[in-house]
Write a protein that holds these residues in place. Sequence first.
Motif, PDB file in Angstrom:
ATOM      1  N   ARG A  32      46.007  45.726  -1.618  1.00 17.89           N
ATOM      2  CA  ARG A  32      45.970  45.118  -2.954  1.00 17.89           C
ATOM      3  C   ARG A  32      47.042  44.047  -3.182  1.00 17.89           C
ATOM      4  NH1 ARG A  32      42.777  46.418  -7.053  1.00 17.89           N
ATOM      5  NH2 ARG A  32      42.026  48.482  -6.583  1.00 17.89           N
ATOM      6  N   HIS A  33      48.180  44.160  -2.517  1.00 17.30           N
ATOM      7  CA  HIS A  33      49.280  43.214  -2.710  1.00 17.30           C
ATOM      8  C   HIS A  33      49.093  41.891  -1.972  1.00 17.30           C
ATOM      9  CE1 HIS A  33      50.227  44.835   1.230  1.00 17.30           C
ATOM     10  NE2 HIS A  33      51.094  43.864   1.390  1.00 17.30           N
ATOM     11  N   ILE A  34      48.171  41.832  -1.038  1.00 14.32           N
ATOM     12  CA  ILE A  34      48.043  40.658  -0.166  1.00 14.32           C
ATOM     13  C   ILE A  34      47.742  39.370  -0.937  1.00 14.32           C
ATOM     14  CG2 ILE A  34      46.678  39.644   1.710  1.00 14.32           C
ATOM     15  CD1 ILE A  34      46.685  42.454   2.999  1.00 14.32           C
ATOM     16  N   PRO A  35      46.754  39.345  -1.832  1.00 13.35           N
ATOM     17  CA  PRO A  35      46.497  38.077  -2.539  1.00 13.35           C
ATOM     18  C   PRO A  35      47.718  37.531  -3.288  1.00 13.35           C
ATOM     19  CG  PRO A  35      44.648  39.557  -2.822  1.00 13.35           C
ATOM     20  CD  PRO A  35      45.743  40.354  -2.167  1.00 13.35           C
ATOM     21  N   TYR A  53      40.015  41.579   8.411  1.00  8.48           N
ATOM     22  CA  TYR A  53      40.329  41.618   6.989  1.00  8.48           C
ATOM     23  C   TYR A  53      39.181  41.008   6.179  1.00  8.48           C
ATOM     24  CZ  TYR A  53      42.791  40.392   2.621  1.00  8.48           C
ATOM     25  OH  TYR A  53      43.158  40.237   1.301  1.00  8.48           O
ATOM     26  N   LEU A  54      38.648  39.888   6.635  1.00  2.35           N
ATOM     27  CA  LEU A  54      37.528  39.258   5.936  1.00  2.35           C
ATOM     28  C   LEU A  54      36.326  40.201   5.884  1.00  2.35           C
ATOM     29  CD1 LEU A  54      37.703  35.602   7.311  1.00  2.35           C
ATOM     30  CD2 LEU A  54      38.663  36.504   5.165  1.00  2.35           C
ATOM     31  N   LEU A  60      51.271  40.265   6.921  1.00  3.02           N
ATOM     32  CA  LEU A  60      50.731  41.126   5.863  1.00  3.02           C
ATOM     33  C   LEU A  60      49.651  42.045   6.422  1.00  3.02           C
ATOM     34  CD1 LEU A  60      50.396  38.363   3.120  1.00  3.02           C
ATOM     35  CD2 LEU A  60      52.173  40.134   3.253  1.00  3.02           C
ATOM     36  N   LEU A  61      48.817  41.497   7.294  1.00  2.00           N
ATOM     37  CA  LEU A  61      47.722  42.273   7.873  1.00  2.00           C
ATOM     38  C   LEU A  61      48.197  43.197   8.996  1.00  2.00           C
ATOM     39  CD1 LEU A  61      44.950  39.540   7.902  1.00  2.00           C
ATOM     40  CD2 LEU A  61      45.308  41.376   6.245  1.00  2.00           C
ATOM     41  N   LYS A  62      49.307  42.815   9.624  1.00  2.00           N
ATOM     42  CA  LYS A  62      49.861  43.670  10.688  1.00  2.00           C
ATOM     43  C   LYS A  62      50.201  45.048  10.128  1.00  2.00           C
ATOM     44  CE  LYS A  62      53.201  43.750  14.394  1.00  2.00           C
ATOM     45  NZ  LYS A  62      54.279  43.070  15.086  1.00  2.00           N
ATOM     46  N   GLU A  63      50.696  45.080   8.879  1.00  2.00           N
ATOM     47  CA  GLU A  63      51.009  46.353   8.222  1.00  2.00           C
ATOM     48  C   GLU A  63      49.778  47.251   8.129  1.00  2.00           C
ATOM     49  OE1 GLU A  63      52.560  45.539   4.325  1.00  2.00           O
ATOM     50  OE2 GLU A  63      54.042  44.119   5.091  1.00  2.00           O
ATOM     51  N   LEU A  64      48.600  46.627   8.033  1.00  2.00           N
ATOM     52  CA  LEU A  64      47.352  47.389   7.917  1.00  2.00           C
ATOM     53  C   LEU A  64      46.682  47.605   9.271  1.00  2.00           C
ATOM     54  CD1 LEU A  64      45.804  45.566   4.821  1.00  2.00           C
ATOM     55  CD2 LEU A  64      47.106  47.700   4.850  1.00  2.00           C
TER      56      LEU A  64
END
Length: 148
Positions: free
Chosen positions: A114-117, A45-46, A34-38
């Motif tokens: 926004r979709h991550i959680p 991320y934290l 999920l974070l790789k996309e960002l």
Amino acid sequence: MADTPTCSELELDNQLCFALYSTSLMMTKVYKPLLKELGLTYPQYLAMLVLWQEDGITVSTLSKRLLTDPGSVTPLLKRLEADHLLIRQRSRQDERVVELFLTQHGRSMRERARHIPSCVVNASDQSIEALTQLKDDLVKLRDKLQTF
């Protein structure tokens, strides 16, 4: 030689610390794609979560929120700055203090995250209520352990 009796208190699967550690590893594994996309790592991320909540804070404040020391967060911040997500700036009131400001790119990334959680909730196959209770229980445990 006699058989050594088992001591269930020392079995790996009976350890709270291992349950927390291994769950943390699995949680990070869920976040990774999920974070790789960002283009973010989990620690980045934290940091971004904190900055999306409160832009313009000091490095010291960020490190306190992340429960880490300022020295260990500095390389992470340098990378976020190199990626044009934030600006580190010396305070005008006290040049020893470094303030953190999101760039437009850093602010706009919030919408993309926004979709991550909800993805994490779906991966857990747990209800929001159950996960909220778990989080609350973990925060109580963490707070208690901080006073130890």
